[in-house]
Design a protein around this motif. Sequence first.
Motif, PDB file in Angstrom:
ATOM      1  N   ALA A 121      75.145 -12.243  91.763  1.00 39.48           N
ATOM      2  CA  ALA A 121      74.289 -13.430  91.801  1.00 39.48           C
ATOM      3  C   ALA A 121      74.868 -14.493  92.725  1.00 39.48           C
ATOM      4  O   ALA A 121      74.143 -15.115  93.514  1.00 39.48           O
ATOM      5  N   PHE A 122      76.186 -14.694  92.645  1.00 38.14           N
ATOM      6  CA  PHE A 122      76.819 -15.713  93.479  1.00 38.14           C
ATOM      7  C   PHE A 122      76.705 -15.364  94.958  1.00 38.14           C
ATOM      8  O   PHE A 122      76.355 -16.214  95.782  1.00 38.14           O
ATOM      9  N   VAL A 123      76.989 -14.092  95.289  1.00 46.47           N
ATOM     10  CA  VAL A 123      77.024 -13.691  96.696  1.00 46.47           C
ATOM     11  C   VAL A 123      75.621 -13.502  97.255  1.00 46.47           C
ATOM     12  O   VAL A 123      75.271 -14.068  98.298  1.00 46.47           O
ATOM     13  N   LEU A 124      74.800 -12.705  96.568  1.00 48.03           N
ATOM     14  CA  LEU A 124      73.501 -12.334  97.126  1.00 48.03           C
ATOM     15  C   LEU A 124      72.490 -13.469  97.021  1.00 48.03           C
ATOM     16  O   LEU A 124      71.803 -13.793  98.006  1.00 48.03           O
ATOM     17  N   LEU A 125      72.375 -14.060  95.841  1.00 52.62           N
ATOM     18  CA  LEU A 125      71.366 -15.103  95.665  1.00 52.62           C
ATOM     19  C   LEU A 125      71.865 -16.463  96.127  1.00 52.62           C
ATOM     20  O   LEU A 125      71.146 -17.196  96.818  1.00 52.62           O
ATOM     21  N   GLY A 126      73.092 -16.815  95.759  1.00 48.88           N
ATOM     22  CA  GLY A 126      73.613 -18.131  96.115  1.00 48.88           C
ATOM     23  C   GLY A 126      73.976 -18.250  97.578  1.00 48.88           C
ATOM     24  O   GLY A 126      73.345 -18.991  98.339  1.00 48.88           O
ATOM     25  N   LEU A 127      75.008 -17.498  97.998  1.00 48.31           N
ATOM     26  CA  LEU A 127      75.427 -17.554  99.404  1.00 48.31           C
ATOM     27  C   LEU A 127      74.354 -16.975 100.318  1.00 48.31           C
ATOM     28  O   LEU A 127      74.166 -17.443 101.452  1.00 48.31           O
ATOM     29  N   GLY A 128      73.639 -15.967  99.840  1.00 44.66           N
ATOM     30  CA  GLY A 128      72.568 -15.384 100.652  1.00 44.66           C
ATOM     31  C   GLY A 128      71.476 -16.378 100.961  1.00 44.66           C
ATOM     32  O   GLY A 128      70.947 -16.414 102.088  1.00 44.66           O
ATOM     33  N   ALA A 129      71.114 -17.215  99.983  1.00 39.11           N
ATOM     34  CA  ALA A 129      70.089 -18.231 100.222  1.00 39.11           C
ATOM     35  C   ALA A 129      70.552 -19.254 101.253  1.00 39.11           C
ATOM     36  O   ALA A 129      69.756 -19.738 102.069  1.00 39.11           O
TER      37      ALA A 129
ATOM     38  N   LEU B 139      74.301 -19.772  92.824  1.00 38.61           N
ATOM     39  CA  LEU B 139      75.708 -20.159  92.644  1.00 38.61           C
ATOM     40  C   LEU B 139      76.021 -20.387  91.176  1.00 38.61           C
ATOM     41  O   LEU B 139      77.092 -19.988  90.686  1.00 38.61           O
ATOM     42  N   ALA B 140      75.106 -21.019  90.442  1.00 37.36           N
ATOM     43  CA  ALA B 140      75.354 -21.304  89.034  1.00 37.36           C
ATOM     44  C   ALA B 140      75.367 -20.043  88.187  1.00 37.36           C
ATOM     45  O   ALA B 140      76.132 -19.944  87.224  1.00 37.36           O
ATOM     46  N   LEU B 141      74.525 -19.067  88.527  1.00 34.78           N
ATOM     47  CA  LEU B 141      74.536 -17.806  87.785  1.00 34.78           C
ATOM     48  C   LEU B 141      75.874 -17.094  87.924  1.00 34.78           C
ATOM     49  O   LEU B 141      76.262 -16.308  87.052  1.00 34.78           O
ATOM     50  N   GLY B 142      76.575 -17.347  89.018  1.00 29.11           N
ATOM     51  CA  GLY B 142      77.923 -16.801  89.178  1.00 29.11           C
ATOM     52  C   GLY B 142      78.976 -17.515  88.365  1.00 29.11           C
ATOM     53  O   GLY B 142      80.112 -17.019  88.248  1.00 29.11           O
TER      54      GLY B 142
ATOM     55  N   ASN C 162      64.580 -26.351 103.145  1.00 29.31           N
ATOM     56  CA  ASN C 162      65.101 -27.416 102.295  1.00 29.31           C
ATOM     57  C   ASN C 162      64.987 -27.083 100.811  1.00 29.31           C
ATOM     58  O   ASN C 162      65.918 -27.339 100.032  1.00 29.31           O
ATOM     59  N   VAL C 163      63.848 -26.514 100.403  1.00 29.45           N
ATOM     60  CA  VAL C 163      63.696 -26.204  98.983  1.00 29.45           C
ATOM     61  C   VAL C 163      64.593 -25.023  98.607  1.00 29.45           C
ATOM     62  O   VAL C 163      65.076 -24.927  97.471  1.00 29.45           O
ATOM     63  N   GLY C 164      64.874 -24.129  99.557  1.00 35.28           N
ATOM     64  CA  GLY C 164      65.812 -23.045  99.282  1.00 35.28           C
ATOM     65  C   GLY C 164      67.216 -23.562  99.038  1.00 35.28           C
ATOM     66  O   GLY C 164      67.923 -23.077  98.142  1.00 35.28           O
ATOM     67  N   LEU C 165      67.633 -24.547  99.823  1.00 34.63           N
ATOM     68  CA  LEU C 165      68.966 -25.131  99.644  1.00 34.63           C
ATOM     69  C   LEU C 165      69.031 -26.008  98.403  1.00 34.63           C
ATOM     70  O   LEU C 165      70.079 -26.112  97.751  1.00 34.63           O
ATOM     71  N   ASP C 166      67.934 -26.637  98.049  1.00 39.63           N
ATOM     72  CA  ASP C 166      67.909 -27.575  96.938  1.00 39.63           C
ATOM     73  C   ASP C 166      67.749 -26.887  95.587  1.00 39.63           C
ATOM     74  O   ASP C 166      68.246 -27.387  94.577  1.00 39.63           O
ATOM     75  N   LEU C 167      67.053 -25.738  95.552  1.00 39.16           N
ATOM     76  CA  LEU C 167      66.737 -25.100  94.278  1.00 39.16           C
ATOM     77  C   LEU C 167      67.259 -23.671  94.164  1.00 39.16           C
ATOM     78  O   LEU C 167      67.907 -23.318  93.185  1.00 39.16           O
ATOM     79  N   LEU C 168      66.973 -22.837  95.152  1.00 42.08           N
ATOM     80  CA  LEU C 168      67.296 -21.414  95.032  1.00 42.08           C
ATOM     81  C   LEU C 168      68.800 -21.156  95.141  1.00 42.08           C
ATOM     82  O   LEU C 168      69.378 -20.438  94.315  1.00 42.08           O
ATOM     83  N   ALA C 169      69.455 -21.710  96.169  1.00 45.66           N
ATOM     84  CA  ALA C 169      70.889 -21.494  96.337  1.00 45.66           C
ATOM     85  C   ALA C 169      71.697 -22.033  95.147  1.00 45.66           C
ATOM     86  O   ALA C 169      72.594 -21.335  94.648  1.00 45.66           O
ATOM     87  N   PRO C 170      71.428 -23.248  94.640  1.00 45.81           N
ATOM     88  CA  PRO C 170      72.175 -23.702  93.454  1.00 45.81           C
ATOM     89  C   PRO C 170      72.001 -22.794  92.246  1.00 45.81           C
ATOM     90  O   PRO C 170      72.952 -22.588  91.487  1.00 45.81           O
ATOM     91  N   LEU C 171      70.794 -22.227  92.061  1.00 49.84           N
ATOM     92  CA  LEU C 171      70.598 -21.318  90.933  1.00 49.84           C
ATOM     93  C   LEU C 171      71.482 -20.085  91.077  1.00 49.84           C
ATOM     94  O   LEU C 171      72.123 -19.646  90.110  1.00 49.84           O
TER      95      LEU C 171
END
Length: 325
Positions: free
Chosen positions: A56-64, A99-102, A88-97
């Motif tokens: 989740a951290f690598v693929l969803l967080g850093l990937g976003a 990173l947090a799942l990690g 902008n919405v990807g950096l504001d919402l998707l990437a933090p999610l």
Amino acid sequence: MSAVYLPEPTAARLLGSWQLDVPALLLVAVLGGLYGWGVVRVRGRGGSWPAARLAAFVLLGLGAIVVATMSGLAVYDRELFWPAAVQNVGLDLLAPLGLALGDPLRLAVQALPEGGAARVRRVLTGRLAGLLTFPLVSTVLVLATELTVYFTPYFATALRVGWLHELMYLHLLAAGCLFVLPVLTREQALPAWCTHPVRAALVFLDGVVDALPGLVVMTHGTLIAGAWYLHHAPPWSPDVHHDQQVGGGAMLGIAELVAIPFLLTVLAQWARAERAQTAVLDRRLDGELAPAAPASQGSAELVRPWWETEEGEVAERMRRQGPGD
């Protein structure tokens, strides 16, 4: 001199167009390196770290972050508004999610020596962190960040000034992390009253709040960074106002899509916490009741009818005939 425009974006061009963003790449490398070091250190001590959190951290967080800053969205964000809005919405919402799942906060506490872990916990429970991550404050900060980006000269200036554009990326990512990381971490980073039911309600409220910027952008009559996009609009581009409506709709849709897994994750954590608490109570009750079992059996003998426990002719006759006879 005639202007040189990018070709019209198709699905294939958006997927195949990439550009290097050095600051974003450095950020991804640093975050990924620190997280990987933490996982190796925890596992080297004989502990375990779930592969799902790492993914989740690598693929969803850093990937976003990579997709938002270096993919076709970044290639076309100065030609069209909607790629910039999705960025902008990807950096504001998707990437933090992602990173947090990690759960990097729990990983840091487990990987660092005792002194370093204590310092991390002191920071998490400190006054500044407590103020910035206080649920209502962090929600307002996310909303204020989005509105400031689009309804002040911030965004239009960032399109012209490279370093400000990079700072805007970091600003959006940090604002999103202030809300999501404390809610999903297994460390105690929120006040004690933020139980799982309260967190679920806050996530639901945050989903509603996150939808507001997209709704406002989609229905706003005045063009956002209109001078820039009117001047740089390629011949194949749609109407600039329509482009803004598409961008607002994309923001609204992504915000709602991100809210669903966010809420489901909080509900899953709530269910796991309830099961763990029930298991602890069951073990405690078993430990307390086990010594009392023999006494309970003796007590059961005391309440049986006398003709079932005593010997004699009368008792024998009562047992043969039954008490009702």
